[in-house]
Design an enzyme around this catalytic site. Structure first.
Site, PDB file in Angstrom:
ATOM      1  N   GLY A 189      14.824  30.363 -19.945  1.00  0.00           N
ATOM      2  CA  GLY A 189      14.025  28.988 -20.032  1.00  0.00           C
ATOM      3  C   GLY A 189      12.360  29.469 -20.205  1.00  0.00           C
TER       4      GLY A 189
ATOM      5  N   CYS B 237      22.315  17.816 -48.705  1.00  0.00           N
ATOM      6  CA  CYS B 237      22.578  16.478 -49.415  1.00  0.00           C
ATOM      7  C   CYS B 237      22.558  15.584 -47.957  1.00  0.00           C
ATOM      8  CB  CYS B 237      23.801  16.356 -50.089  1.00  0.00           C
ATOM      9  SG  CYS B 237      23.871  14.726 -50.869  1.00  0.00           S
TER      10      CYS B 237
HETATM   11  N1  LLP Z   1      20.786  31.623 -19.348  1.00  0.00           N
HETATM   12  C1  LLP Z   1      21.726  30.598 -19.589  1.00  0.00           C
HETATM   13  C2  LLP Z   1      22.810  30.704 -18.660  1.00  0.00           C
HETATM   14  C3  LLP Z   1      21.318  29.499 -20.509  1.00  0.00           C
HETATM   15  O1  LLP Z   1      22.262  28.730 -20.725  1.00  0.00           O
HETATM   16  C4  LLP Z   1      20.384  29.994 -21.658  1.00  0.00           C
HETATM   17  C5  LLP Z   1      20.310  29.129 -22.643  1.00  0.00           C
HETATM   18  C6  LLP Z   1      19.442  31.123 -21.373  1.00  0.00           C
HETATM   19  C7  LLP Z   1      19.788  31.854 -20.242  1.00  0.00           C
HETATM   20  C8  LLP Z   1      18.529  31.439 -22.147  1.00  0.00           C
HETATM   21  O2  LLP Z   1      17.498  30.374 -22.116  1.00  0.00           O
HETATM   22  P1  LLP Z   1      16.052  30.637 -23.243  1.00  0.00           P
HETATM   23  O3  LLP Z   1      15.247  31.517 -22.369  1.00  0.00           O
HETATM   24  O4  LLP Z   1      16.527  30.957 -24.319  1.00  0.00           O
HETATM   25  O5  LLP Z   1      15.486  29.273 -22.997  1.00  0.00           O
HETATM   26  N2  LLP Z   1      19.408  26.008 -28.868  1.00  0.00           N
HETATM   27  C9  LLP Z   1      18.142  25.610 -27.882  1.00  0.00           C
HETATM   28  C10 LLP Z   1      18.539  26.273 -26.572  1.00  0.00           C
HETATM   29  C11 LLP Z   1      19.611  26.223 -25.963  1.00  0.00           C
HETATM   30  C12 LLP Z   1      19.668  27.068 -24.727  1.00  0.00           C
HETATM   31  C13 LLP Z   1      20.981  27.164 -24.075  1.00  0.00           C
HETATM   32  N3  LLP Z   1      21.005  28.278 -22.949  1.00  0.00           N
HETATM   33  C14 LLP Z   1      16.975  25.597 -28.439  1.00  0.00           C
HETATM   34  O6  LLP Z   1      16.975  26.022 -29.755  1.00  0.00           O
HETATM   35  O7  LLP Z   1      15.777  25.241 -28.197  1.00  0.00           O
END
Ligand code: LLP
Length: 422
Positions: free
Chosen positions: A229, A341
Site C-alpha cells: 500500500g 469500441c
Molecule cells: N499485499 C496484499 C495482500 C495486497 O492485496 C496488495 C494489493 C499488496 C500487498 C500490494 O499493494 P501495493 O503496494 O501495490 O499497493 N489494481 C489496483 C491495486 C490493487 C491492489 C491489490 N492488492 C491499482 O492499480 O491501483
C-alpha cells in the site's frame, strides 16, 4: 476540467534509450521497465528484515528474477503466481519463506499446490484455516487480519473495514485461534494490508492494531508484516512516503513485541506498486488527431485493454510526447483515448468516468505518447478485449534493452479455442 502534468510534457528517451529507436525496434504499444529504478526502490526499503514483492503488481518472469537477485522474496495470490515465482527461481520453502500464498480462499488447485510443496500460507478467512488444518495438521500459518478500518486511492483499493472481503475480521480472532488449535496448527505471524495507495497517517494506524492483535495471539508470533500500500507519486502534488519514519514506527512496534515475548520478531514489508510503478512506461503511437466540437482528441494505439487503471479507478498517469520528426514547443488541452469500441476507453478521466483534458504538446499522427508510472498494475491487468493482442514488454538495463515478453500474435488470440465438429 484540465489535469495538471507532473513531468515535462516532452521526452525523447526512456532510461537513456531514444524513444524513436525503441518504437522502431519493439513496436507499439509496448511496456518498458527500467531495472535501475526497481533496484533503487528496493534499496530504499532495505531497513526492513524482509522485502516481499506483491507480484500481482508486475509478475513478468524477468521482473521476478530481478527482484530475487536483489534479495527480495515474493507473495502469491494464486497458483499461477506460485508457478511464476518458481519459474523465476524462487524455492518453495526456506527462511524467510521465499513464496507466501496470501489469499482469502484456496481454490482446489492452490490448496493442492500448497500442501504438496509445503508452501507457507497467510490465511485470509476462517474457512482457509479449516481447509488447511484438515490437510496439514500441525502446520504453521500466518493470519491476515482486517483491523476494522482501511484506506486506499479509490474505494476499490481499500482492503480494510467491514465492506472489504479481505482478511480475517479482527473480532473473529478467538474463533480462528480455536480453529487452528483444533488441528494443532500454530499461528506464527500476523499480516495487515489496509489498502493500496494509502498515506502515512493511515498506514501508521496499523501499528497499534498489530500490537493489540499480536498480544492476543501470544508468543507463537515470530513474524509481523506491514503489508503493502505504500504510495507512489503519480501527480505533482503527491508526496512520496517518508520511508524512515514509517520504518521507525514499525520497528518500535516490533521491539515492543520482542520485549513482551522474549524472542526476535521479523519485520516484513509487502509492496507492489512502490517497487515497480515508477519504473514502467507504456509507449504508444498517436494514430489519429481529431476534433469533436470543442474537444481535441489524440487517439493512440493502446487502450484500456493495455492499461485499465484510468477506466477502473480514474487513475492519473503522467504523459509525455516524443516527436517522431520535428515537433513543437506549443501545448494544447487534449483528451487521450485508445482504439477500443467503447466510450470509456479514455486515459484522461477521473473516477466516475468524467473525461478530462490534459495540457500536452501539439502533436501529429506518428508521434509517440508515453504513459508514465505504468509499471504497476499495468500489463498484469491487460485483456484481449476487442481481440487486441497483449503488448510486448521490454526490460531496460543500462545500455541493453531485453525483450522479456513478445507481443501476442493473431494465432495467440485464438489459442485453445475450437469449433465443434458438425
Ligand atoms: N499485499 C496484499 C495482500 C495486497 O492485496 C496488495 C494489493 C499488496 C500487498 C500490494 O499493494 P501495493 O503496494 O501495490 O499497493 N489494481 C489496483 C491495486 C490493487 C491492489 C491489490 N492488492 C491499482 O492499480 O491501483
Amino acid at each position: 476540467m484540465t489535469q495538471s502534468t507532473k513531468f515535462s510534457t516532452t521526452r525523447s528517451e526512456i532510461s537513456g534509450h531514444a524513444i524513436k529507436d525503441l518504437a522502431e525496434r519493439f513496436g507499439t504499444p509496448c511496456y518498458f521497465y527500467d531495472a535501475q529504478t526497481i533496484c533503487d526502490r528496493i534499496e530504499q526499503l532495505r531497513q526492513f528484515d524482509v522485502i516481499r514483492f506483491a507480484q500481482k503488481a508486475n509478475s513478468n518472469l524477468a521482473v521476478l528474477d530481478l527482484v530475487r537477485r536483489n534479495g527480495v522474496v515474493v507473495d502469491a495470490v494464486s497458483s499461477g503466481e506460485v508457478f511464476r515465482a518458481q519459474k523465476a527461481g524462487f524455492d518453495y520453502t526456506g527462511t524467510p519463506s521465499p513464496i507466501v500464498y496470501t489469499a482469502d480462499i484456496f481454490d482446489r488447485e492452490a490448496l493442492d499446490l500448497v500442501v504438496e510443496n509445503g508452501l507457507h500460507v497467510n490465511v485470509g478467512s476462517p474457512d482457509m484455516i479449516e481447509q488447511y488444518g484438515q490437510r496439514v495438521p500441525s502446520g504453521e500459518i500466518t493470519l491476515r487480519i482486517n483491523p476494522g478500518f482501511g484506506h486506499g486511492h479509490s474505494a476499490k483499493t481499500n482492503t480494510g473495514g467491514d465492506s472489504s472481503k479481505h482478511g480475517i475480521w479482527h473480532e473473529e480472532l478467538d474463533e480462528c485461534l480455536q480453529l487452528a488449535a483444533k488441528y494443532q496448527v500454530t499461528v506464527t505471524g500476523l499480516h495487515m494490508h489496509i489498502g493500496s495507495g494509502t498515506d502515512f497517517e493511515h498506514l501508521s494506524q496499523v501499528c497499534e492494531a498489530m500490537k493489540t492483535t499480536a498480544l492476543k495471539v501470544g508468543s507463537t508470533i515470530r513474524v509481523i508484516s506491514a503489508g503493502g500500500g505504500l504510495p507512489t507519486p503519480y501527480r505533482d502534488s503527491d508526496v512520496g512516503l517518508d520511508v524512515d519514519r514509517y520504518y521507525q514506527l514499525w520497528d518500535k512496534t516490533r521491539k515492543e513485541l520482542e520485549a513482551e515475548f522474549g524472542h526476535a520478531i521479523s519485520l516484513e514489508i509487502e509492496p507492489g506498486r512502490f517497487l515497480v510503478a515508477e519504473s514502467g512506461f507504456l509507449l504508444t503511437e498517436i494514430r489519429a488527431v481529431k476534433k469533436m466540437g470543442k474537444n481535441l482528441f489524440y487517439l493512440v494505439d493502446a487502450g484500456f485493454n493495455n492499461l485499465a487503471r484510468p477506466i477502473l479507478y480514474g487513475a492519473y498517469h503522467p504523459m509525455s510526447i516524443a516527436f517522431s520528426g520535428g515537433g513543437s514547443e506549443e501545448t494544447q488541452p487534449v483528451i487521450v483515448g485508445g482504439p477500443l469500441c467503447e466510450s470509456g476507453d479514455i486515459f484522461t478521466q477521473e473516477e466516475g468516468g468524467f473525461v478530462c483534458s490534459r495540457e500536452l504538446p501539439v502533436a501529429a499522427v506518428g508521434d509517440y505518447l508515453v504513459i508514465e508510472c505504468a509499471g504497476a498494475y499495468g500489463y498484469v491487468m491487460s485483456s484481449n478485449y476487442n481481440s487486441k493482442p497483449f503488448a510486448a514488454e521490454v526490460l531496460l538495463d543500462g545500455d541493453s534493452a531485453h525483450l522479456i515478453r513478445r507481443r501476442q500474435t493473431p494465432e495467440d488470440l485464438v489459442l485453445g479455442e475450437s469449433i465443434p465438429a458438425s
